[in-house]
Design a protein around this motif. Structure first.
Motif, PDB file in Angstrom:
ATOM      1  N   GLU A  55       0.830  -1.206   0.000  1.00 21.37           N
ATOM      2  CA  GLU A  55       0.000   0.000   0.000  1.00 21.37           C
ATOM      3  C   GLU A  55       0.863   1.254   0.000  1.00 21.37           C
ATOM      4  O   GLU A  55       0.535   2.248  -0.648  1.00 21.37           O
ATOM      5  N   SER A  71      -8.791   4.172  -3.184  1.00 24.85           N
ATOM      6  CA  SER A  71      -8.751   2.754  -3.552  1.00 24.85           C
ATOM      7  C   SER A  71      -9.648   1.944  -2.612  1.00 24.85           C
ATOM      8  O   SER A  71     -10.302   1.004  -3.045  1.00 24.85           O
ATOM      9  N   ARG A  72      -9.701   2.348  -1.332  1.00 23.74           N
ATOM     10  CA  ARG A  72     -10.616   1.655  -0.422  1.00 23.74           C
ATOM     11  C   ARG A  72     -12.051   1.871  -0.872  1.00 23.74           C
ATOM     12  O   ARG A  72     -12.874   0.960  -0.857  1.00 23.74           O
ATOM     13  N   TYR A  73     -12.358   3.094  -1.288  1.00 21.09           N
ATOM     14  CA  TYR A  73     -13.707   3.400  -1.723  1.00 21.09           C
ATOM     15  C   TYR A  73     -14.072   2.553  -2.944  1.00 21.09           C
ATOM     16  O   TYR A  73     -15.177   2.026  -3.046  1.00 21.09           O
ATOM     17  N   PHE A 107      -5.069   6.248  -1.104  1.00 17.10           N
ATOM     18  CA  PHE A 107      -5.484   5.080  -0.324  1.00 17.10           C
ATOM     19  C   PHE A 107      -6.983   5.131  -0.074  1.00 17.10           C
ATOM     20  O   PHE A 107      -7.685   4.129  -0.240  1.00 17.10           O
ATOM     21  N   SER A 108      -7.509   6.324   0.282  1.00 14.54           N
ATOM     22  CA  SER A 108      -8.940   6.363   0.567  1.00 14.54           C
ATOM     23  C   SER A 108      -9.727   6.110  -0.707  1.00 14.54           C
ATOM     24  O   SER A 108     -10.767   5.447  -0.674  1.00 14.54           O
ATOM     25  N   MET A 162     -12.884  -0.346  -3.674  1.00 10.08           N
ATOM     26  CA  MET A 162     -13.109  -1.728  -3.259  1.00 10.08           C
ATOM     27  C   MET A 162     -14.500  -1.886  -2.652  1.00 10.08           C
ATOM     28  O   MET A 162     -15.194  -2.879  -2.891  1.00 10.08           O
ATOM     29  N   TYR A 163     -14.910  -0.855  -1.892  1.00  4.95           N
ATOM     30  CA  TYR A 163     -16.249  -0.887  -1.290  1.00  4.95           C
ATOM     31  C   TYR A 163     -17.306  -0.901  -2.385  1.00  4.95           C
ATOM     32  O   TYR A 163     -18.264  -1.680  -2.339  1.00  4.95           O
TER      33      TYR A 163
END
Lengths: 423, 489
Positions: free
Chosen positions: A134, B474-476, B471-472, B478-479
């Motif tokens: 990451e 990419s997390r979003y 990062f936020s 994935m969600y």
């Protein structure tokens, strides 16, 4: 898609049929698109021609044969500042390929290790690898390159620190490698009974020296590998026929090792170590800061992506495959090599190669740390010195385009050869 | 005889599992210390983590926040290895906004917040219309206050009143009752998507400033095109009307728009202070380039993807050629084109500023990647969807609009987000052609006499900023991937 058919028109051709008849409409649309495209291109070329004429710069590639007048500090072939721009660009291209190949190899090694380690049952290891992935994926590669360069310059000792009775810095790896703020000095392979070089392309700008020693070494080594493979195949055939596998590993090893070592001995192979002479190191191969920084940053950055690809590829193989293999009585190692890997590779290889492509394109960021790759020579100093922006950028794009197209041609060929033949 | 048992007649009580397989100890022995290799690896990793964290904290915790220059820092840390955070206190505004005028910082901030509000109906679809309007009105009211003057205050009051009204309604009405009322035909608030459509006109005006008439005039082009199509469709047929719908706005923008804006501004001058492009910098620049390029590249990418999939040979060849060319060359060569060649390609005398040129090239770059992402979405649709559309007798565009695109775009959202992340990271490349993105600014800051030779603190903060964004996102994505999992196949 257009599967509709029109009722057959009685009577002659009407102009409106060009638009409303689906038999002619596709042709009309394509011709309009083509005319629009050609008009756009023509307009751009016309503008460019006028603007360049006003600036007094008629497009010509003559500047490539003029003297370059600048130095390339990291180079694979001989070069002086009196050589032509073409020669400089050629060396730049070789530098691009050098860092790309080095980067691809290290990125693959690190990426595969990290990808497998991320799937480890060891909680700390898998967390640590996730952190690495990451961290590198979410920060721009240019920042990593500049950071690596800063680390090389700021935190490595200067060659002066190696001097004296009680030096502040010492060489690493049994006194063979010196890490300094001017770059890394590593031992170089030398031959005392050298066969000399082959000079290709005479004295032209593309002249190229190939070491005969290297060729002989490679021929013997690869020949050994091929013979060893043949022996392996014969052993396989025997196993198929009789069910007993003859022990061949020592013959296979000998077939590779003995001729290779003999050749090395005959050529008088030895390593030239870097030594401190005066204020700097002499001997050995000097890899400059910029090369090391670029190589490290690109490898670590791309490895993070490769790790994800490897992980996804292994996870894509369903658990049933492993279970089926154990049900057949295969041992874990044979399961991996005969069942899991061949299937996982089919998933892994295409995105892996597109990451190699990305790495090669990202190597153009060398210009930020002063590594003289093709962007630094042709797209940097040559362009600024001659003022030939159009020609230089065009050539630069063509070079990258041909590298990319070559790599994707290889990828397509591979894809087709491993594609599942289904239905 | 009868009470003689050899078989136990009742169950034994369950025994607790062995202590070594439950709780912390059990987890550790299963996950960290099963076998020699794993134990060694665990110990080595723990040692590495401790070493790295101690080293980092030892460097990062240093009381240099107040230092005015590097010499101050060196005095404070007195020979130890310690970070010099004074540079961040001194320059954090620059890292975020570049040289954008300080008293106007509210404008980029407002457009950034509005961006989220504009994205809500597009991406989230999880809060009610009234909530959405309430947010929008409240934020606009705060923004209007910053304009100052009587007009600003009046605007703020009106907007705040609207927000208060919507908020009051939201609090007082019951959700279930409201649903019944709507079912019975009660009036709903207009769709917040309206604001999402207007946002591309509002944001540039907020960022660059200038006359309020410019976005109005730009918007008017689309309105005129739509009106031309509606009014003439009955007279000259659909095809003619469609052509007019393209021609009229282009003519308007090329010839009439500028004059109209001047005249309107002369009659009723409304506007905010203009800001030059060269003052843009830092994260503001990266975000501007990234967001503009991605949002324009989406429609271009759709067209390119459709062209690549189409049966028309020439159209297909043109699209494939464009996509493969752009994807085959590094972004930096396209940025070279922006900095040196784009003005040469245009008619003599055209000179548009460097940020606009960079945005154009970044848009072309993103379009090619976007086209591939959308092509993936199109290819992932089951063949039956295309055949069903044909079977219903829909023509090409209707099939695309009603059946193919809604599904294909939904499948491609994670890909679109990761293209955006990639492009956002790549905006740092503009520092190579001399624009002041965060990396370019770090060089500028280092060139100042107070901060000569300061590397790690700046790099750490820039990396952190990018990391938080990427990062936020990419997390979003994935969600979204989990939420949109349609499981067609």
């Amino acid at each position: 898609m257009t599967t509709m058919t029109d009722p057959h028109h009685q009577g002659g051709f009407k102009l409106s049929m060009l638009i409303y008849d689906s038999r002619y409409r596709s042709i009309t649309i394509q011709i309009v698109a083509l005319i629009g495209f050609l008009t756009l291109i023509g307009w751009l070329i016309n503008n460019t021609g006028q603007n360049l004429a006003d600036l007094g710069k008629e497009p010509s590639f003559g500047f490539m044969t003029e003297g370059a007048g600048y130095d390339i500090n990291q180079r694979l072939l001989d070069y002086t500042s009196t050589d032509t721009h073409l020669r400089a660009s050629f060396l730049g291209l070789l530098n691009t390929l050098l860092v790309a190949v080095m980067g691809c190899i290290t990125a693959t090694v690190i990426g595969v290790m990290v990808g497998v380690a991320r799937l480890s049952h060891n909680w700390i290891i898998s967390r640590l690898m996730a952190f690495y992935v990451e961290m590198f994926r979410n920060v721009p590669v240019l920042l990593w390159i500049v950071l690596a360069m800063a680390v090389m310059i700021e935190s490595m000792p200067s060659p002066r620190a190696f001097r004296g009775e009680d030096p502040a810095a010492t060489m690493s790896l049994f006194d063979t490698v010196a890490f300094t703020n001017r770059g890394v000095y590593v031992p170089e392979p030398l031959f005392s009974n050298s066969l000399g070089n082959i000079h290709l392309f005479g004295t032209s700008s593309l002249r190229f020296d190939v070491s005969l020693d290297l060729i002989v070494f490679l021929v013997v080594f690869i020949g050994g590998l091929l013979i060893s493979r043949m022996i392996g195949k014969r052993a396989n055939a025997t196993q198929e026929k009789t069910g007993v596998r003859p022990t061949v590993w020592h013959i296979r090893l000998a077939v590779v090792a003995v001729p290779t070592l003999t050749v090395l001995w005959a050529l008088g192979f030895y390593l030239g170590y870097p030594e401190l002479k005066g204020f700097n190191f002499a001997g050995g191969t000097h890899m400059r800061n910029s090369l090391i920084a670029l190589w490290l940053a690109l490898s670590l950055y791309t490895a993070a992506f490769i790790a994800e690809i490897v992980r996804a590829g292994i996870l894509a193989i369903s658990k049933g495959q492993t279970e089926a293999a154990s049900a057949l009585g295969l041992r874990p190692r044979r399961t991996m090599s005969l069942v899991i890997l061949p299937q996982a590779l089919r998933v892994i290889i295409p995105p892996l190669i597109s990451n190699y492509l990305n790495l090669t394109k990202n190597s153009s960021l060398a210009i930020a740390v002063g590594y003289m790759d093709i962007t630094g020579t042709l797209g940097g100093i040559t362009m600024n010195q001659t003022g030939r922006e159009l020609e230089a950028i065009l050539l630069l794009m063509l070079v990258y385009l041909s590298i990319s197209l070559t790599i994707s041609a290889v990828m397509n060929w591979y894809n087709n050869s491993v594609k599942l033949k289904e239905r | 005889m009868s009470d003689l048992h050899f078989v136990r007649s009742e169950m034994l009580p369950e025994r607790a599992p062995p202590a070594s397989t439950v709780g912390v100890v059990g987890w550790m022995s299963e996950n960290l210390f099963n076998g020699i290799v794993n134990s060694t690896l665990t110990i080595l990793s723990v040692a590495f983590i401790v070493w790295a964290v101690m080293g980092f904290l030892g460097w990062a915790i240093s009381p240099t926040w107040a230092a005015a220059n590097l010499r101050d820092c060196q005095e404070i840390v007195a020979g130890h290895e310690g970070a010099c955070w004074g540079v961040i206190r001194d320059r954090w505004k620059q890292l975020l906004f570049g040289f954008y005028p300080q008293e106007l910082y509210w404008r980029p901030i407002l457009s950034f917040v509005l961006l989220f509000i504009a994205l809500i109906p597009v991406l989230f679809a999880m809060i009610s219309r009234r909530m959405n309007w309430f947010l929008l009105l409240a934020v606009l009211a705060i923004g209007a206050l910053q304009v100052g003057g009587t007009l600003g205050v009046a605007l703020a009051v009106v907007l705040a009143a609207g927000a208060a009204f919507v908020g009051f309604q939201m609090v007082t009405t019951n959700k279930a009752d409201r649903a019944e009322q709507i079912a019975a035909g009660a009036k709903r608030l207009p769709n917040p998507l309206i604001f999402s459509v207007l946002y591309p006109f509002i944001a540039p005006w907020l960022l660059w400033g200038g006359s309020f008439w410019l976005p109005i005039v730009a918007l008017l082009g689309f309105v005129l095109g739509w009106a031309a199509m509606r009014l003439t469709a009955g007279v000259i047929g659909t095809l003619g009307a469609t052509i007019l719908a393209f021609v009229v706005p282009v003519l308007w923008w090329l010839f009439a728009a500028a004059g109209f804006a001047d005249v309107a501004h002369g009659i009723l001058p409304m506007g905010i202070e203009a800001v030059e492009s060269r003052l843009f910098g830092g994260m503001l620049l990266s975000l501007t380039i990234g967001v503009v390029a991605i949002s324009i590249s989406l429609p271009i990418g759709i067209v390119l993807a459709l062209g690549r999939q189409s049966d028309l040979m020439i159209v297909k060849a043109l699209c494939v050629g464009f996509i493969e060319f752009i994807r085959g060359v590094p972004l930096i060569t396209l940025l070279f084109v922006a900095s040196t060649l784009l003005n040469i390609f245009m008619p003599k005398g055209t000179n548009f500023d460097i940020i606009l040129r960079v945005i154009i090239m970044a848009t072309l770059f993103a379009s090619a990647y976007m086209a591939e992402v959308i092509r993936g979405g199109l290819a992932a649709l089951p063949r039956g969807q295309y055949e069903a559309a044909d079977a219903l007798g829909l023509d090409y565009w209707k099939a695309q609009r009603l059946i193919i695109m809604p599904q294909a775009l939904k499948i491609s959202i994670p890909g679109i987000v990761s293209t955006f992340i990639g492009l956002f990271k790549d905006t740092t490349l503009v520092s190579i052609i001399g624009l002041l993105d965060p990396l370019g600014l770090s060089n500028t800051i280092r060139a100042h006499t107070d901060w000569v030779g300061i590397y790690w603190e700046l790099f750490a903060v820039i990396a952190l900023m990018f990391f938080v964004f990427c990062f936020s996102m990419s997390r979003y994505s994935m969600y979204l991937e989990r939420r949109l999992r349609t499981d067609h196949r």
